[in-house]
Structure formats: structure tokens, C-alpha cells
Design an enzyme around this catalytic site. Sequence first.
Site, PDB file in Angstrom:
ATOM      1  N   ASN A  46     -12.313   9.502  -2.478  1.00 26.42           N
ATOM      2  CA  ASN A  46     -11.686   8.470  -1.645  1.00 26.42           C
ATOM      3  C   ASN A  46     -12.742   7.557  -1.029  1.00 26.42           C
ATOM      4  O   ASN A  46     -12.581   6.328  -0.982  1.00 26.42           O
ATOM      5  CB  ASN A  46     -10.880   9.116  -0.512  1.00 26.42           C
ATOM      6  CG  ASN A  46      -9.590   9.755  -0.987  1.00 26.42           C
ATOM      7  OD1 ASN A  46      -9.157   9.531  -2.105  1.00 26.42           O
ATOM      8  ND2 ASN A  46      -8.978  10.545  -0.129  1.00 26.42           N
ATOM      9  N   ARG A 380       0.006   2.603 -14.343  1.00 22.42           N
ATOM     10  CA  ARG A 380      -0.981   3.636 -14.684  1.00 22.42           C
ATOM     11  C   ARG A 380      -0.314   4.681 -15.573  1.00 22.42           C
ATOM     12  O   ARG A 380       0.615   5.366 -15.145  1.00 22.42           O
ATOM     13  CB  ARG A 380      -1.523   4.332 -13.430  1.00 22.42           C
ATOM     14  CG  ARG A 380      -2.230   3.422 -12.445  1.00 22.42           C
ATOM     15  CD  ARG A 380      -2.872   4.257 -11.321  1.00 22.42           C
ATOM     16  NE  ARG A 380      -3.158   3.462 -10.156  1.00 22.42           N
ATOM     17  CZ  ARG A 380      -4.231   2.697  -9.988  1.00 22.42           C
ATOM     18  NH1 ARG A 380      -5.118   2.620 -10.948  1.00 22.42           N
ATOM     19  NH2 ARG A 380      -4.414   2.013  -8.871  1.00 22.42           N
ATOM     20  N   ARG A 410      -6.230  -1.373 -10.500  1.00 23.40           N
ATOM     21  CA  ARG A 410      -7.617  -1.073 -10.147  1.00 23.40           C
ATOM     22  C   ARG A 410      -8.078   0.281 -10.672  1.00 23.40           C
ATOM     23  O   ARG A 410      -7.431   1.300 -10.468  1.00 23.40           O
ATOM     24  CB  ARG A 410      -7.811  -1.152  -8.636  1.00 23.40           C
ATOM     25  CG  ARG A 410      -9.259  -0.953  -8.210  1.00 23.40           C
ATOM     26  CD  ARG A 410      -9.472  -1.277  -6.749  1.00 23.40           C
ATOM     27  NE  ARG A 410      -9.617  -2.709  -6.535  1.00 23.40           N
ATOM     28  CZ  ARG A 410      -8.931  -3.390  -5.631  1.00 23.40           C
ATOM     29  NH1 ARG A 410      -8.033  -2.797  -4.888  1.00 23.40           N
ATOM     30  NH2 ARG A 410      -9.141  -4.681  -5.480  1.00 23.40           N
ATOM     31  N   HIS A 440       3.480  -4.460  -9.712  1.00 19.91           N
ATOM     32  CA  HIS A 440       3.352  -3.082  -9.220  1.00 19.91           C
ATOM     33  C   HIS A 440       4.683  -2.349  -9.269  1.00 19.91           C
ATOM     34  O   HIS A 440       4.774  -1.185  -8.899  1.00 19.91           O
ATOM     35  CB  HIS A 440       2.805  -3.129  -7.781  1.00 19.91           C
ATOM     36  CG  HIS A 440       2.395  -1.807  -7.232  1.00 19.91           C
ATOM     37  ND1 HIS A 440       3.086  -1.181  -6.202  1.00 19.91           N
ATOM     38  CD2 HIS A 440       1.380  -0.980  -7.558  1.00 19.91           C
ATOM     39  CE1 HIS A 440       2.494  -0.039  -5.910  1.00 19.91           C
ATOM     40  NE2 HIS A 440       1.463   0.113  -6.722  1.00 19.91           N
ATOM     41  N   TYR A 474       1.669  14.204  -7.313  1.00 23.20           N
ATOM     42  CA  TYR A 474       2.183  13.186  -6.394  1.00 23.20           C
ATOM     43  C   TYR A 474       3.674  13.434  -6.179  1.00 23.20           C
ATOM     44  O   TYR A 474       4.397  13.732  -7.125  1.00 23.20           O
ATOM     45  CB  TYR A 474       2.036  11.775  -6.981  1.00 23.20           C
ATOM     46  CG  TYR A 474       0.654  11.184  -7.008  1.00 23.20           C
ATOM     47  CD1 TYR A 474      -0.479  11.993  -7.067  1.00 23.20           C
ATOM     48  CD2 TYR A 474       0.470   9.805  -7.014  1.00 23.20           C
ATOM     49  CE1 TYR A 474      -1.742  11.440  -7.122  1.00 23.20           C
ATOM     50  CE2 TYR A 474      -0.796   9.244  -7.067  1.00 23.20           C
ATOM     51  CZ  TYR A 474      -1.901  10.072  -7.119  1.00 23.20           C
ATOM     52  OH  TYR A 474      -3.147   9.521  -7.174  1.00 23.20           O
ATOM     53  N   ARG A 570       1.611   8.274   5.061  1.00 20.05           N
ATOM     54  CA  ARG A 570       0.537   9.167   4.615  1.00 20.05           C
ATOM     55  C   ARG A 570      -0.849   8.617   4.951  1.00 20.05           C
ATOM     56  O   ARG A 570      -1.713   9.332   5.425  1.00 20.05           O
ATOM     57  CB  ARG A 570       0.615   9.393   3.103  1.00 20.05           C
ATOM     58  CG  ARG A 570      -0.619  10.128   2.570  1.00 20.05           C
ATOM     59  CD  ARG A 570      -0.548  10.386   1.090  1.00 20.05           C
ATOM     60  NE  ARG A 570      -0.288   9.209   0.292  1.00 20.05           N
ATOM     61  CZ  ARG A 570      -1.232   8.403  -0.194  1.00 20.05           C
ATOM     62  NH1 ARG A 570      -2.509   8.613   0.073  1.00 20.05           N
ATOM     63  NH2 ARG A 570      -0.907   7.363  -0.944  1.00 20.05           N
ATOM     64  N   HIS A 598       3.763  10.255  -1.799  1.00 17.88           N
ATOM     65  CA  HIS A 598       3.685   8.925  -2.396  1.00 17.88           C
ATOM     66  C   HIS A 598       4.972   8.093  -2.351  1.00 17.88           C
ATOM     67  O   HIS A 598       4.960   6.919  -2.696  1.00 17.88           O
ATOM     68  CB  HIS A 598       3.227   9.072  -3.867  1.00 17.88           C
ATOM     69  CG  HIS A 598       2.705   7.820  -4.470  1.00 17.88           C
ATOM     70  ND1 HIS A 598       3.386   7.124  -5.452  1.00 17.88           N
ATOM     71  CD2 HIS A 598       1.563   7.120  -4.247  1.00 17.88           C
ATOM     72  CE1 HIS A 598       2.685   6.064  -5.804  1.00 17.88           C
ATOM     73  NE2 HIS A 598       1.585   6.028  -5.102  1.00 17.88           N
TER      74      HIS A 598
END
Length: 692
Positions: A46, A380, A410, A440, A474, A570, A598
Site C-alpha cells: 500500500n 481488472r 492503474r 470504472h 474482496y 474502509r 470493497h
Amino acid sequence: MARPKNDYINREISWLHFNDRVLQECADPKVPLIERLRFLGIFSNNLDEFFKVRYATVKRIVDAGKSGKSVLGGEKAKDLLEEITTNVIQLQSKSSQILGEIQEELKEQGIYIIDETQVESDQEDFILEYFYEKVNPELITIILNKDVDFPRLKDTAAYLAVRLVLKSKDKKEESKNFQYALIEIPSSIDRFVVLPEKDGKQHIIILDDLIRFCLGEIFTMFEYSEISAHMIKITRDAELDIDEDLSKSFIEKISSSVAHRKISNPVRFVYDKRIKIDTLRFLKDKMDIEETDSVIPGGRYHNRRDYMGFPHLGRTDLQYGKIEPLPIKGFDLKKSLFAQVAKRDYLQYVPYHTYAYTVNFLKEAALDPKVTEIKITVYRLAKNSQIAAALINAAKNGKKVTVQIELQARFDERANIKYANQFKEEGIRLIFGVPGLKVHSKICLVEREETPGQISRYGFISTGNFNEKTARIYTDYTLFTAHEEILRELDKVFDFFETSYKINKYRHLIVSPHYTKNAFLRLIDNEIALAQEGKEASVKLKMNSLTSYKMVDKLYEASRAGVKVQLIVRGICCLVPGVKGMSENIEAISVVDKFLEHPRLFIFGNGGDTRMYLSSADWMTRNLDNRVEVGCPIYDPEVQQELLETFEICWRDNVKARIFSEKHDNAYRKTGKPEVRSQFATYAYYQNKLEG
């Protein structure tokens, strides 16, 4: 109680508070030992991404000569860089202390992480053989001298900075006669080398220390009286600078920009604080480390993200037990999913539910002769994606398949470029989104000709990526629906990807960048009006991040009007709850546990006629104004009830929930009631549904 200095907490500082919550998991004795090491790896990973993106962005503001106060919550960019560095040094120190404590506890379990000074004679042959067979062929060693330009170090790669004191006939001059070198730690080799078991004890040597043990084997050509090696690492700006050359395809532009990351400006330099001062001075001078770069003295080892892959060692007692993903009640994987979805909506909540529903939905679409077209967004994908395989299968079976793939996801740009080329080769139609906007949204639409000339639509809308791997770690909601009006509007979203100058209108979906912010502002305004009429008013929100000052201000307004606001966030939260006269009716918690929380879920009381939405969008400026996001209303009463109940389970968490407050101390929430660990309680909830 006095009002805080600022109405908001700076998003970068709030992010560091989030990563501190991850570090709390490393320190929690209730978390299994090997899992604690893995949380340490998550903490480190992170932090790397934070410097690549967030710190780099603030540094760009400073380099441009701007203060940045308007976008940084009232803080000056230059002051913020210093504050970040101070915070990170404290977190790094804390993480080193926790790592030491974990290693001591591992010894009690017969697991020893040794360094090069602790290698015993009967381990030497194994280590040397391992070095010559696996490590030495992969090593890149650079001798630093006047005739060789200083190499451009790779982003977040780990290096050993080697210092040799060369022998001299004049002993007085020997202490001044240095030779420096760099060894790149190979990323292709496991960081943790498990040595043969001995006397019932397990020994592990970190690759860095194995190399240190073998330094004499590497530098045989030098005569030296002393040799030492200390770790260094740099982090580079990861922002993409897109080439405006019109002759290049979009894939070429993204590929070029990703490649440019290798030579982008450094923003952080981390080094072993025990490194010799002359070596440090030499390196900083050669690397042109600037005043605005974050220079952080660290411990002996960097790239602690590798602890995410700490070996299992066969010790299931030191890891979380695996949970077996459950089926969805009443949703039979052995029967046609389309036929079942035609009758009612279904909710998939991973990892509590099996991800097979998403995969099988697409597999059925690929084979069903009545399916004519599949449209899907990709952000992703897993490395070996069953989703991609199903889409390719559909194309081979003559279906019209359209994939909107986000090349600017990213750190997944390379993977998505690879998939884009593969899809293209298989005859899948590709859309690369909308200029200036990331796509997204997590949506899929299937068209099925059930009778000649009559098209029926089926689809799913998710809060998370279509990725089998992350679906195991997730938590995310996916709604399967055949609601014709919702799916007709979903088709409009796909139209927008290709005709972005045409702004569609929606009665059901909440779509960014044109409508999301205002739609949610209106929903909150409705609760404010109810509260002002003396009626019960409530807002329940669950998301990853809350950074939009516009949305924070509206929640403050709702609080002052008497609306009860419950927030589960979160990660970053720029809102300060519980402040008299500003936010006393707002409570906010963060849950960090085994799985990464998530989902984005938004629930508005609406005077008893609850309005509820799932979305791909957090309440961040980028999601509201600069991305294509889709929020979907929940109309099915059973799904509504399920979402309310799972939200309440999370809200009652008093084991892994931390409280957001003015103190910013990540205090665990204690309610005095029986313990509720929400992730485990949610799994039990779904087990009970199956049995009921």
C-alpha cells in the site's frame, strides 16, 4: 466541544491512517501469525502505491509552484509533503517493531528467520548450492566508478548498496579507498528461502541475507579488508503522461506512457539507516535526490510487500482457515441461470458466495444459441481469466461480443493491453472508452432472441471487478437482473462509450460523470426535508473512500438537520464525525479484517419507502466527475432485505471496526454487547439462509 481546525481531514493523511489500520492487523495477537506477516506485506505494498500516486501528485503541485490548498483540504502542498514524510517514518518504525515481535513469536512455534551471521556450518552447503544454481545466474551487479554512468534504478526494486574497503600498501590510506557497487535483488526468485528442517525446527533465510552471505563469491576479483551491503529502494512517479501524437493508436500511447514510468522522477528514497554515511552521501549525490523527495531511513529489509507471499510451511494452525464459498439460496448453478433470473433478481456477495455465478452466466451466454450479443466492461481481469475465456468462446460461437476495456486501470495497464490484443485477434469488438474519462463501471448486458424478432435482456451490475482471484479476498455485491427498464438504460451506457457527445437521460440508473453527484445530493436533500418536517430520516452508506468535499458538506448539512447518518468507510474518509454543530448526528466506522471490504452500497430511508443503490463509485471527485460509473437501484424486496441485513451486520461489528473521530487514533469500537466480527457473522448469516 471546539470545532476542529479544518472541517475536513486531508485525504493523504486519512489514507495513512487507513494503512495504520492495516498495521493494526499485524499487531493483533488474535490474528494468526503467518497472516500477520501477510498484513505487513499489504501495509508495505500500500505504501509503495501511495508514494507512486498520491505523494507524486502532491509533489507535482509543489514543483509547479502552487500551494494546492483548495484541493488539499486547506493544507499547503509543501507542508503536506513534510507531514507525510514524518508520518511515514513513524509508521515504518512501528512496522519494524511489530515485525520483530512477530519473529520472536515465530520462534516459539519453531520457525526461525535467520540472517547471514546465523548460518550454521551444516547449512552452508545448501545455501552455496542454492546461490550458484538459482541466484547467481539472475544477479545483476553493477560496479560503480567514474567510467560508468550511475544506473537508473527500477521503481520499487530492492538493491543492495555494497561498500568495499580496498586493501592498500599504505594502511593509513586504506580507510579512504572505497569501491561501491549495486546488486539488484532478483524479483524472479522467492524472497524467502526455506532451509532443510533441522531438529524439528524450520529455518528461513531472506534472499537478501543469502546474497550477503555469498558476497565473497561475487567480488572475488577485488582485494578488500572489509565488505558490507545495505538495502536501498526508490519509488517513482506513476502518473501516466499521455502522448498527444494523433498518429499513434490509443494502445500505443498507453504502452509508451507505461514504459515511461521506468524513467519517471523519483519521489521516495528509502535506505537502511545503518548504512555508512559516505555511502549514503555518494548515492544521494549520484541519484540527484531532491529536497522535495521523501527520504526515509528504514530498516534492514525493504520491499516488505513480499511478506504477502510468506511460505505456508504446512502450518495451517498459523493461518486463517479457508472458507468454502456458498451457493446462493434458490439460484441453482445446475440449471439455466437466465431462466431463473427471468423470474426474479439475485444477489451474489463474494467471497461468501461462490463466484461461479458470474463465470457460469457468461459461459451459458457463450453457448446458448438464442444469445445474440454480449456487452461488458473490463477494468481488472485475473491473470488467467475465466471471464476472458468465456467471452472468447462466445465470439468463436458467432455471438457479437463488445468489450469496453480500460487501458488506464492503474498498474493493470500492461495486462489490459495484452488482453485487448488477444480479444482483437479473436474477433471481439473493442471500445477504449471516452476521451478524458476512465471507465470504472462494472456492468454486463446480454441480449437473447427468445422468439423470432423478440429480444430479451439479461445482465449484471457489480461493485467490484470481474476477477476470480480478487473475488476470493474482496467483498463485493453483484446484482443479476432481467429488469427490462434497467437493462435498456444499461445499453445506453454502452452507447455513450461510442457517442460521448450525446448525453443520455436515465430514470433508473445513476451514471457518472453527468448525474451521480446531483442524484445523491437530491437523495440526501430528501432526507433533510423529512427531518425538517419532524419525520424519521436516515442515510446508511458503505464505500471504500469518501473524499468529495461537496458530498461531505451535504452530509454535514444533513447532520445539522437531524438526519441520522451511518457511514462504513474502509479507506480514506475526509469527513470528521461527531462534532457538535457540524456532524454530531454522523457516526463513521472502518472495518479491516480477513477480507478487503470493497462494496459501495447507498441506503436512504425515504420515509419508510427505502431507496437503495449498488454502485461502482465511491464518493470521490474522480468517481463523481471524471469517470464513467454506474449505480443501480434495488427493486427486488428480497434483495433489499438482504442488503439491509448485511449492512446491519457490518454496522454492529465491535471486533474489527475502528471509529472515525477527531482524535484520528483508529480506536477499536467497543459497544459492551456480545462480540460481532462482521465478516465471520456474514458468512454465518448466509449459512443460516441455506438451512432456513
